[in-house]
Design a protein around this motif. Structure first.
Motif, PDB file in Angstrom:
ATOM      1  N   THR A 151     -16.473 -14.310   9.232  1.00 18.99           N
ATOM      2  CA  THR A 151     -17.803 -14.855   8.525  1.00 18.99           C
ATOM      3  C   THR A 151     -17.894 -14.806   6.794  1.00 18.99           C
ATOM      4  OG1 THR A 151     -19.230 -12.977   8.246  1.00 18.99           O
ATOM      5  CG2 THR A 151     -19.832 -14.278  10.218  1.00 18.99           C
ATOM      6  N   GLY A 152     -17.019 -14.071   6.422  1.00 19.73           N
ATOM      7  CA  GLY A 152     -16.407 -13.506   5.475  1.00 19.73           C
ATOM      8  C   GLY A 152     -16.959 -12.379   4.570  1.00 19.73           C
ATOM      9  N   ASN A 153     -17.558 -11.527   5.247  1.00 17.28           N
ATOM     10  CA  ASN A 153     -18.582 -10.539   5.370  1.00 17.28           C
ATOM     11  C   ASN A 153     -17.816 -10.033   5.129  1.00 17.28           C
ATOM     12  OD1 ASN A 153     -21.192 -12.173   5.119  1.00 17.28           O
ATOM     13  ND2 ASN A 153     -21.340 -12.000   7.792  1.00 17.28           N
ATOM     14  N   VAL A 154     -16.186  -9.413   5.617  1.00 20.77           N
ATOM     15  CA  VAL A 154     -15.589  -8.199   5.004  1.00 20.77           C
ATOM     16  C   VAL A 154     -14.103  -9.213   5.516  1.00 20.77           C
ATOM     17  CG1 VAL A 154     -13.857  -6.559   6.580  1.00 20.77           C
ATOM     18  CG2 VAL A 154     -16.509  -7.099   7.419  1.00 20.77           C
ATOM     19  N   LEU A 155     -13.701  -8.767   3.437  1.00 18.32           N
ATOM     20  CA  LEU A 155     -12.487  -9.274   3.050  1.00 18.32           C
ATOM     21  C   LEU A 155     -11.409  -8.723   3.807  1.00 18.32           C
ATOM     22  CD1 LEU A 155     -13.000  -8.822   0.091  1.00 18.32           C
ATOM     23  CD2 LEU A 155     -13.583 -10.628   0.840  1.00 18.32           C
ATOM     24  N   LEU A 156     -10.512  -9.207   4.537  1.00 22.47           N
ATOM     25  CA  LEU A 156      -9.399  -8.744   5.295  1.00 22.47           C
ATOM     26  C   LEU A 156      -7.865  -8.298   4.385  1.00 22.47           C
ATOM     27  CD1 LEU A 156      -7.782  -7.858   7.939  1.00 22.47           C
ATOM     28  CD2 LEU A 156      -6.859 -10.221   8.271  1.00 22.47           C
ATOM     29  N   PHE A 157      -7.088  -7.455   4.132  1.00 23.23           N
ATOM     30  CA  PHE A 157      -6.028  -7.514   3.610  1.00 23.23           C
ATOM     31  C   PHE A 157      -4.596  -6.840   4.429  1.00 23.23           C
ATOM     32  CE2 PHE A 157      -9.626  -7.168   0.140  1.00 23.23           C
ATOM     33  CZ  PHE A 157      -9.274  -7.086  -0.612  1.00 23.23           C
ATOM     34  N   ALA A 158      -3.936  -8.243   3.984  1.00 25.25           N
ATOM     35  CA  ALA A 158      -2.290  -7.421   4.518  1.00 25.25           C
ATOM     36  C   ALA A 158      -1.266  -6.518   3.386  1.00 25.25           C
ATOM     37  CB  ALA A 158      -1.695  -8.482   4.832  1.00 25.25           C
ATOM     38  N   VAL A 159      -1.430  -5.067   3.905  1.00 26.19           N
ATOM     39  CA  VAL A 159      -0.206  -4.361   3.207  1.00 26.19           C
ATOM     40  C   VAL A 159       1.331  -4.111   3.035  1.00 26.19           C
ATOM     41  CG1 VAL A 159       0.495  -2.235   1.894  1.00 26.19           C
ATOM     42  CG2 VAL A 159      -2.272  -3.448   1.425  1.00 26.19           C
ATOM     43  N   ALA A 160       2.283  -4.985   3.021  1.00 25.77           N
ATOM     44  CA  ALA A 160       3.499  -5.060   3.594  1.00 25.77           C
ATOM     45  C   ALA A 160       4.553  -4.069   2.283  1.00 25.77           C
ATOM     46  CB  ALA A 160       4.203  -6.936   2.994  1.00 25.77           C
ATOM     47  N   PRO A 161       5.233  -3.043   3.831  1.00 27.42           N
ATOM     48  CA  PRO A 161       5.333  -1.460   2.460  1.00 27.42           C
ATOM     49  C   PRO A 161       6.461  -2.246   1.694  1.00 27.42           C
ATOM     50  CG  PRO A 161       6.061  -1.979   5.289  1.00 27.42           C
ATOM     51  CD  PRO A 161       5.207  -3.592   4.441  1.00 27.42           C
ATOM     52  N   GLY A 162       6.079  -1.965   0.592  1.00 29.65           N
ATOM     53  CA  GLY A 162       7.366  -1.964  -0.688  1.00 29.65           C
ATOM     54  C   GLY A 162       8.124  -0.942  -0.449  1.00 29.65           C
ATOM     55  N   THR A 163       7.846   0.078   0.114  1.00 31.46           N
ATOM     56  CA  THR A 163       8.515   2.195  -0.096  1.00 31.46           C
ATOM     57  C   THR A 163       7.555   2.293   0.547  1.00 31.46           C
ATOM     58  OG1 THR A 163       9.318   1.967  -2.557  1.00 31.46           O
ATOM     59  CG2 THR A 163       8.943   4.121  -0.778  1.00 31.46           C
ATOM     60  N   ALA A 164       8.114   2.870   2.241  1.00 28.91           N
ATOM     61  CA  ALA A 164       7.815   4.033   3.135  1.00 28.91           C
ATOM     62  C   ALA A 164       7.885   5.286   3.295  1.00 28.91           C
ATOM     63  CB  ALA A 164       7.389   3.502   4.680  1.00 28.91           C
ATOM     64  N   TYR A 165       7.280   6.390   3.951  1.00 24.86           N
ATOM     65  CA  TYR A 165       7.988   7.589   3.766  1.00 24.86           C
ATOM     66  C   TYR A 165       7.854   7.951   5.264  1.00 24.86           C
ATOM     67  CZ  TYR A 165       9.041   7.129  -0.955  1.00 24.86           C
ATOM     68  OH  TYR A 165       9.046   6.830  -2.598  1.00 24.86           O
ATOM     69  N   GLY A 166       8.422   8.416   6.231  1.00 30.74           N
ATOM     70  CA  GLY A 166       7.867   9.743   7.486  1.00 30.74           C
ATOM     71  C   GLY A 166       8.474  10.649   7.113  1.00 30.74           C
ATOM     72  N   PHE A 167       7.289  11.774   8.090  1.00 33.40           N
ATOM     73  CA  PHE A 167       7.598  12.978   7.580  1.00 33.40           C
ATOM     74  C   PHE A 167       7.251  13.668   9.220  1.00 33.40           C
ATOM     75  CE2 PHE A 167       6.046  11.541   3.688  1.00 33.40           C
ATOM     76  CZ  PHE A 167       6.842  12.426   2.291  1.00 33.40           C
ATOM     77  N   GLY A 168       8.495  13.858   9.774  1.00 27.70           N
ATOM     78  CA  GLY A 168       8.401  14.605  10.476  1.00 27.70           C
ATOM     79  C   GLY A 168       8.433  16.127  10.860  1.00 27.70           C
ATOM     80  N   HIS A 169       7.487  16.268  11.973  1.00 27.61           N
ATOM     81  CA  HIS A 169       7.376  18.147  11.988  1.00 27.61           C
ATOM     82  C   HIS A 169       7.455  18.079  13.764  1.00 27.61           C
ATOM     83  CE1 HIS A 169       3.243  16.877  11.065  1.00 27.61           C
ATOM     84  NE2 HIS A 169       3.901  16.165  10.713  1.00 27.61           N
ATOM     85  N   ASP A 170       8.136  19.135  13.669  1.00 25.75           N
ATOM     86  CA  ASP A 170       8.024  19.650  15.636  1.00 25.75           C
ATOM     87  C   ASP A 170       7.855  21.275  14.805  1.00 25.75           C
ATOM     88  OD1 ASP A 170      10.491  20.650  15.375  1.00 25.75           O
ATOM     89  OD2 ASP A 170      11.466  19.218  16.305  1.00 25.75           O
ATOM     90  N   GLY A 171       7.541  21.983  14.172  1.00 25.63           N
ATOM     91  CA  GLY A 171       7.597  23.627  14.024  1.00 25.63           C
ATOM     92  C   GLY A 171       8.957  24.508  13.762  1.00 25.63           C
TER      93      GLY A 171
END
Length: 181
Positions: A151-171
């Motif tokens: 209906t256009g009451n909500v705007l839909l956006f897409a964000v393609a990553p330019g840069t991304a980061y992953g922070f892994g942690h297992d203790g």
């Protein structure tokens, strides 16, 4: 949008590689496929946008990973929509609120409006897959979510990553992976 395969690099400066614990195992970069699994499984994301006066605006939202981009919706009068109208750069984050388990993901990119009805339907299907009854059931907290886009009451956006980061942690082992697109 075409999904891209990023360059993947372990940043040892911010990983356990600099100060390894005995018996903890080696530190390696997190594969982009694993990061995408996390993006598809996450339920809560945080978006950071920039106000016209330069102050940051951070708020939680739901988002769906589809076709190489994170997608989210917002009302046209909401602060994030106003901010994106003036500066489309934003950051979306998701992860685990624990030091002993998980993978936190940060996606930096530029928000682009999605107005094509066929593409909107694809994204609505991605939201329904990711959030299930929360969107598809009349008792769901976001029931009727797709209708807002239609209906256009909500705007839909897409964000393609330019840069991304992953922070892994297992203790025991902490890793910092940079994905460059």
């Amino acid at each position: 949008m075409t999904a891209k395969q990023p360059g993947t690099e372990l940043d040892a400066r911010y990983s356990s590689a600099l100060n390894p614990r005995p018996g903890a195992g080696s530190v390696t970069a997190t594969d982009w496929a694993e990061a995408q699994r996390e993006l598809r499984a996450a339920e809560v994301f945080w978006i950071t946008t920039v106000r016209p006066d330069g102050r940051l605006h951070v708020t939680p939202l739901i988002a769906a990973w589809h076709d190489g981009a994170l997608h989210f919706g917002t009302g046209p009068g909401e602060q994030k929509a106003k901010n994106l109208a003036g500066n489309a750069h934003c950051v979306l984050t998701t992860g685990h609120n624990s030091l002993s388990d998980g993978l936190d993901i940060v996606v930096e990119g530029t928000a682009e409006r999605v107005t094509d009805p066929a593409r909107q339907e694809e994204v609505v299907a991605a939201f329904e897959t990711q959030y299930g009854d929360h969107i598809t059931s009349p008792e769901g907290i976001f029931y009727g979510f797709g209708d807002g886009f239609r209906t256009g009451n909500v705007l839909l956006f897409a964000v393609a990553p330019g840069t991304a980061y992953g922070f892994g942690h297992d203790g025991q082992v902490f890793s910092h992976t940079r994905y460059t697109f």
